[in-house]
Design a protein around this motif. Structure first.
Motif, mmCIF file in Angstrom:
data_model
loop_
_atom_site.group_PDB
_atom_site.id
_atom_site.type_symbol
_atom_site.label_atom_id
_atom_site.label_comp_id
_atom_site.label_asym_id
_atom_site.label_seq_id
_atom_site.Cartn_x
_atom_site.Cartn_y
_atom_site.Cartn_z
ATOM 1 N N ALA A 118 145.846 -24.853 47.867
ATOM 2 C CA ALA A 118 144.927 -24.392 48.901
ATOM 3 C C ALA A 118 145.007 -25.303 50.115
ATOM 4 C CB ALA A 118 143.496 -24.345 48.369
ATOM 5 N N LEU A 119 144.782 -24.732 51.273
ATOM 6 C CA LEU A 119 144.829 -25.484 52.526
ATOM 7 C C LEU A 119 143.420 -25.771 53.026
ATOM 8 C CD1 LEU A 119 147.597 -23.506 54.476
ATOM 9 C CD2 LEU A 119 147.852 -25.183 52.625
ATOM 10 N N GLY A 120 143.157 -27.042 53.303
ATOM 11 C CA GLY A 120 141.928 -27.432 53.964
ATOM 12 C C GLY A 120 140.707 -27.543 53.086
ATOM 13 N N PRO A 121 139.535 -27.727 53.718
ATOM 14 C CA PRO A 121 138.291 -27.941 52.975
ATOM 15 C C PRO A 121 137.822 -26.686 52.238
ATOM 16 C CG PRO A 121 137.862 -27.726 55.332
ATOM 17 C CD PRO A 121 139.351 -27.781 55.177
ATOM 18 N N GLY A 122 136.937 -26.910 51.261
ATOM 19 C CA GLY A 122 136.383 -25.810 50.490
ATOM 20 C C GLY A 122 136.946 -25.705 49.093
ATOM 21 N N PHE A 123 137.906 -26.572 48.761
ATOM 22 C CA PHE A 123 138.554 -26.546 47.453
ATOM 23 C C PHE A 123 138.592 -27.953 46.865
ATOM 24 C CE2 PHE A 123 140.335 -23.289 50.148
ATOM 25 C CZ PHE A 123 140.322 -22.154 49.350
ATOM 26 N N GLU A 124 138.543 -28.007 45.541
ATOM 27 C CA GLU A 124 138.701 -29.274 44.846
ATOM 28 C C GLU A 124 139.970 -29.222 44.005
ATOM 29 O OE1 GLU A 124 136.384 -32.195 41.671
ATOM 30 O OE2 GLU A 124 135.255 -30.640 42.754
#
Length: 279
Positions: A118-124
């Motif tokens: 995944a790209l960027g914030p919002g994922f761990e």
């Protein structure tokens, strides 16, 4: 290896372009009304036009698996309207990449493919997906995160020739957008470049119109509708993948290879003959 990419905006296009040129088979998934600003370098534009070419690579809108297969035979990238990823169960991709850049997870899960990125914030990383790629400009841009999350969204655009927030134009009301200018045209500060249901949208600074949202797109208040590059001599950049998108594309490729190597090492495979010696 089949790679499914969620999203086909300008950053996602940088990723798709890099993977396509590296030999991967790709399917991009989009919404029925993409909101890309840098439309000249976004494969998502083919949802409106049927076909979009970016730096010699062609993407084409498809509505069936048969058309998807035809694209692959013609060395083109199929783009399908499927924001809910319904095709995944049938296609069973080897790799899934979330390149929507929504600043939050819109349904991507670790079990959607053997390799998920995944790209960027919002994922761990190691929870929502295997790997996360940092998308914030700066020293860590393109860094592969194996545990934890990317930096939180600041809402502040990157600096170009000393301009940051000033170069990005947001809607001041809700309604349908109509553009008066084309990407690549020179605009002056205060000049009307479009309207939202009759309410004028003005250029915030002088420069090249690097991006503008599609005509007829229904925008909400404070929605990004245009982007101006203050460097009036950089016309060609309006039609080229950005340095940021290329960096992220390279990071995704590295991340894929990293996961493949991990699996092969785990299974006892080696890459070099043990008895290899330089002559």
């Amino acid at each position: 290896m089949l790679v499914i990419v969620r999203g086909a905006g300008d950053i996602a296009t940088g990723v798709i372009h890099r993977l396509f040129n590296s030999g991967f088979k790709i399917l991009a998934l989009e919404t029925d009304k993409p909101s890309a600003i840098r439309r000249t370098v976004s494969f998502s534009e083919c949802i409106y036009k049927g076909k979009q070419e970016v730096e010699g690579v062609v993407a084409r809108k498809v509505i069936s698996l048969e058309e998807m297969e035809e694209c692959w035979k013609n060395f083109e990238i199929p783009v399908m309207v499927d924001s809910e990823c319904k095709c995944i169960k049938k296609l069973k991709p080897h790799i899934l990449i979330d390149a929507i850049l929504a600043k939050k997870n819109l349904g991507t899960k670790l079990d959607m493919a053997p390799i998920t990125i995944a790209l960027g914030p919002g994922f761990e990383a190691d929870k929502d997906v295997d790997l996360v790629v940092e998308t914030m400009r700066g020293h860590n841009l393109g860094r592969i995160i194996t545990s934890g999350s990317a930096a939180k969204n600041t809402g502040i655009p990157g600096i170009i020739a000393g301009f940051s927030s000033e170069r990005v134009i947001y809607s001041a009301n809700t309604g349908n957008f109509t553009g008066y200018k084309k990407i690549g045209e020179l605009v002056e500060a205060g000049q009307i470049i479009g309207d939202i249901d009759g309410y004028p949208v003005r250029a915030t600074i002088s420069g090249l119109l690097r991006g503008i949202i599609s005509d007829g797109y229904y925008v909400k208040d404070k929605f990004k509708v245009a982007d101006i590059d203050p460097r009036k001599t950089e016309y060609q950049n309006c039609f080229l993948i950005s340095d940021k998108a290329r960096t992220i594309g390279g990071a995704v490729l590295e991340g894929i290879l990293k996961k493949i190597i991990e699996v092969e090492r785990k299974n006892g495979l080696t890459y070099f003959r043990e008895d290899f010696t330089a002559s």
